[in-house]
Design an enzyme around this catalytic site. Structure first.
Site, PDB file in Angstrom:
ATOM      1  N   ASN A  91       0.900  -1.211  -0.098  1.00 50.47           N
ATOM      2  CA  ASN A  91      -0.025   0.039  -0.069  1.00 50.47           C
ATOM      3  C   ASN A  91       0.715   1.284  -0.047  1.00 50.47           C
ATOM      4  O   ASN A  91       0.305   2.489  -0.417  1.00 50.47           O
ATOM      5  CB  ASN A  91      -0.848  -0.005   1.337  1.00 50.47           C
ATOM      6  CG  ASN A  91      -1.658   1.280   1.305  1.00 50.47           C
ATOM      7  OD1 ASN A  91      -2.607   1.706   0.635  1.00 50.47           O
ATOM      8  ND2 ASN A  91      -0.990   2.307   2.389  1.00 50.47           N
ATOM      9  N   TYR A 156       3.041   9.220 -11.810  1.00 50.47           N
ATOM     10  CA  TYR A 156       2.077   8.721 -10.524  1.00 50.47           C
ATOM     11  C   TYR A 156       1.320   7.796 -11.664  1.00 50.47           C
ATOM     12  O   TYR A 156       1.476   6.585 -11.013  1.00 50.47           O
ATOM     13  CB  TYR A 156       1.402   9.927  -9.968  1.00 50.47           C
ATOM     14  CG  TYR A 156       0.441   9.019  -8.916  1.00 50.47           C
ATOM     15  CD1 TYR A 156       0.859   8.412  -7.812  1.00 50.47           C
ATOM     16  CD2 TYR A 156      -0.913   9.418  -8.989  1.00 50.47           C
ATOM     17  CE1 TYR A 156       0.167   7.896  -7.015  1.00 50.47           C
ATOM     18  CE2 TYR A 156      -1.665   8.768  -7.896  1.00 50.47           C
ATOM     19  CZ  TYR A 156      -1.248   8.021  -6.922  1.00 50.47           C
ATOM     20  OH  TYR A 156      -1.877   7.548  -5.969  1.00 50.47           O
ATOM     21  N   LYS A 160       0.978   3.612 -11.419  1.00 52.12           N
ATOM     22  CA  LYS A 160      -0.201   2.913 -11.245  1.00 52.12           C
ATOM     23  C   LYS A 160      -0.466   1.962 -12.281  1.00 52.12           C
ATOM     24  O   LYS A 160      -1.211   0.962 -11.963  1.00 52.12           O
ATOM     25  CB  LYS A 160      -1.249   3.883 -10.526  1.00 52.12           C
ATOM     26  CG  LYS A 160      -1.064   4.446  -9.295  1.00 52.12           C
ATOM     27  CD  LYS A 160      -0.639   3.376  -7.803  1.00 52.12           C
ATOM     28  CE  LYS A 160      -0.478   4.206  -6.882  1.00 52.12           C
ATOM     29  NZ  LYS A 160      -0.239   3.337  -5.551  1.00 52.12           N
TER      30      LYS A 160
HETATM   31  P1  NAD Z   1      -0.551   8.587   3.130  1.00 52.72           P
HETATM   32  O1  NAD Z   1       0.280   9.672   2.474  1.00 52.72           O
HETATM   33  O2  NAD Z   1      -1.712   8.960   4.078  1.00 52.72           O
HETATM   34  O3  NAD Z   1       0.071   7.330   3.313  1.00 52.72           O
HETATM   35  C1  NAD Z   1       0.960   6.773   2.690  1.00 52.72           C
HETATM   36  C2  NAD Z   1       1.936   5.618   3.518  1.00 52.72           C
HETATM   37  O4  NAD Z   1       2.882   4.966   2.618  1.00 52.72           O
HETATM   38  C3  NAD Z   1       2.197   5.964   4.957  1.00 52.72           C
HETATM   39  O5  NAD Z   1       2.086   5.095   5.853  1.00 52.72           O
HETATM   40  C4  NAD Z   1       3.912   6.122   4.588  1.00 52.72           C
HETATM   41  O6  NAD Z   1       4.760   5.708   5.640  1.00 52.72           O
HETATM   42  C5  NAD Z   1       4.044   5.097   3.494  1.00 52.72           C
HETATM   43  N1  NAD Z   1       5.271   5.605   2.587  1.00 52.72           N
HETATM   44  C6  NAD Z   1       5.303   6.711   1.731  1.00 52.72           C
HETATM   45  N2  NAD Z   1       6.719   6.519   1.203  1.00 52.72           N
HETATM   46  C7  NAD Z   1       7.300   5.753   1.703  1.00 52.72           C
HETATM   47  C8  NAD Z   1       8.631   5.018   1.556  1.00 52.72           C
HETATM   48  N3  NAD Z   1       9.324   5.638   0.786  1.00 52.72           N
HETATM   49  N4  NAD Z   1       9.109   4.072   2.143  1.00 52.72           N
HETATM   50  C9  NAD Z   1       8.034   3.239   3.085  1.00 52.72           C
HETATM   51  N5  NAD Z   1       6.601   3.696   3.231  1.00 52.72           N
HETATM   52  C10 NAD Z   1       6.324   4.961   2.601  1.00 52.72           C
HETATM   53  O7  NAD Z   1      -1.302   8.257   1.728  1.00 52.72           O
HETATM   54  P2  NAD Z   1      -2.744   7.530   1.469  1.00 52.72           P
HETATM   55  O8  NAD Z   1      -3.636   8.269   0.758  1.00 52.72           O
HETATM   56  O9  NAD Z   1      -3.137   6.576   2.594  1.00 52.72           O
HETATM   57  O10 NAD Z   1      -2.040   6.433   0.165  1.00 52.72           O
HETATM   58  C11 NAD Z   1      -2.120   5.047   0.609  1.00 52.72           C
HETATM   59  C12 NAD Z   1      -1.988   4.524  -0.937  1.00 52.72           C
HETATM   60  O11 NAD Z   1      -3.219   4.738  -1.587  1.00 52.72           O
HETATM   61  C13 NAD Z   1      -0.721   5.139  -1.788  1.00 52.72           C
HETATM   62  O12 NAD Z   1      -0.380   3.767  -2.492  1.00 52.72           O
HETATM   63  C14 NAD Z   1      -1.532   5.864  -2.822  1.00 52.72           C
HETATM   64  O13 NAD Z   1      -1.043   6.127  -4.308  1.00 52.72           O
HETATM   65  C15 NAD Z   1      -2.732   5.217  -3.053  1.00 52.72           C
HETATM   66  N6  NAD Z   1      -3.907   6.149  -3.320  1.00 52.72           N
HETATM   67  C16 NAD Z   1      -4.468   7.096  -2.564  1.00 52.72           C
HETATM   68  C17 NAD Z   1      -5.655   7.859  -3.012  1.00 52.72           C
HETATM   69  C18 NAD Z   1      -6.199   8.996  -2.071  1.00 52.72           C
HETATM   70  O14 NAD Z   1      -7.042   9.944  -2.596  1.00 52.72           O
HETATM   71  N7  NAD Z   1      -5.824   9.269  -0.558  1.00 52.72           N
HETATM   72  C19 NAD Z   1      -6.184   7.641  -4.220  1.00 52.72           C
HETATM   73  C20 NAD Z   1      -5.871   6.491  -5.018  1.00 52.72           C
HETATM   74  C21 NAD Z   1      -4.872   5.946  -4.401  1.00 52.72           C
END
Ligand code: NAD
Length: 248
Positions: A91, A156, A160
């Protein structure tokens, strides 16, 4: 308790979608290793979970996901503790909004490293083990941008799209070993990052979504819970959209 006694590893489990996945898995009987990028955020997630339920079986790690030796060591620690790994949730990820004209190679590589290479590393570290165990579940966090791309931050959506490709390729290759591989593609989800935006921006974004609201981390976590469980026993190679019906 649809994940009773299953052992799961969740990367990016300290906040947002990953934290909701960790909580949903724990509430359904799993033992969970949550991963984050820094020890402080891992500790804070562990203490929040400890307050919610002191009986949760949860461990925290912060390996460099780009270092295969560190990832393999983390997997060994989980196996030493709980004997197996049934579920991996890839994730952790970073978003991007940089205009293409401002890109340099290092920026492109960084997004691809965190969003794709780290997923490869973690998946490779558990796949052989899952085969020996007779099966397992690998789940990846994709995004709605893997269907529609976006108007800036091009690495990005590239990353994906790659995640969808890896999901489908490994579903075909590892299925014979009882390993299911699926992805969840969230729409705009109200994690900390989105919640910090102005209300008017959030309202504008919501207006374009058929269900007229942003997703919550729990909306997305429920899809992971389903795909991780035996309820999805005949589902593999799927990219499940959880986006309120958004159509680009
Ligand atoms: P967030 O920024 O709240 O959490 C991201 C997590 O990834 C954190 O726990 C962080 O520690 C970890 N992380 C980031 N970079 C890292 C690295 N270099 N090494 C290890 N860990 C790392 O983001 P979120 O919104 O919860 O996103 C989680 C996933 O969902 C991601 O893959 C993101 O692309 C995807 N996503 C999010 C959304 C949205 O709208 N929030 C939409 C589509 C997809």
């Amino acid at each position: 308790m649809i994940l009773k006694d299953k052992v799961a590893i969740v990367t990016g489990g300290t906040r947002g979608i990953g934290f909701a996945v960790v909580k949903g898995f724990l509430d359904n009987g799993a033992k969970v290793a949550l991963l984050g990028s820094r020890q402080e955020t891992v500790d804070s997630a562990l203490s929040k979970l400890g307050e919610a339920n002191p009986n949760y079986s949860v461990l925290g790690f912060c390996p460099d996901l780009l270092c295969t030796a560190a990832v393999e060591e983390m997997v060994r620690s989980v196996v030493n503790q709980w004997g197996r790994v049934d579920i991996l949730v890839n994730n952790a990820g970073i978003s991007d909004a940089k205009p293409f004209y401002d890109y340099d190679e290092a920026h492109f590589d960084h997004v691809m490293d965190v969003n794709v290479k780290a997923v490869y590393n973690c998946t490779h570290a558990v796949a052989g083990l899952m085969k020996e165990q007779g099966g397992g579940v690998i789940l990846n966090t994709s995004s709605m941008v893997s269907l529609y791309a976006q108007a800036s931050g091009s690495a990005y959506p590239v990353s994906k799209f790659a995640i969808n490709g890896l999901t489908k390729a490994l579903a075909r290759e590892l299925g014979k070993d009882g390993i299911r591989v699926n992805a969840v593609a969230p729409g705009i989800t109200a994690t900390d990052m989105v919640a910090a935006l102005d209300q008017s921006i959030i309202q504008r974004m919501s207006a374009g979504i058929p269900l007229r609201r942003l997703g919550t981390a729990e909306d997305v976590a429920n899809a992971f819970l389903y795909l991780a469980s035996d309820m999805a026993s005949y589902v593999t190679g799927e990219v499940l959209s959880v986006d309120g019906g958004f159509v680009g």
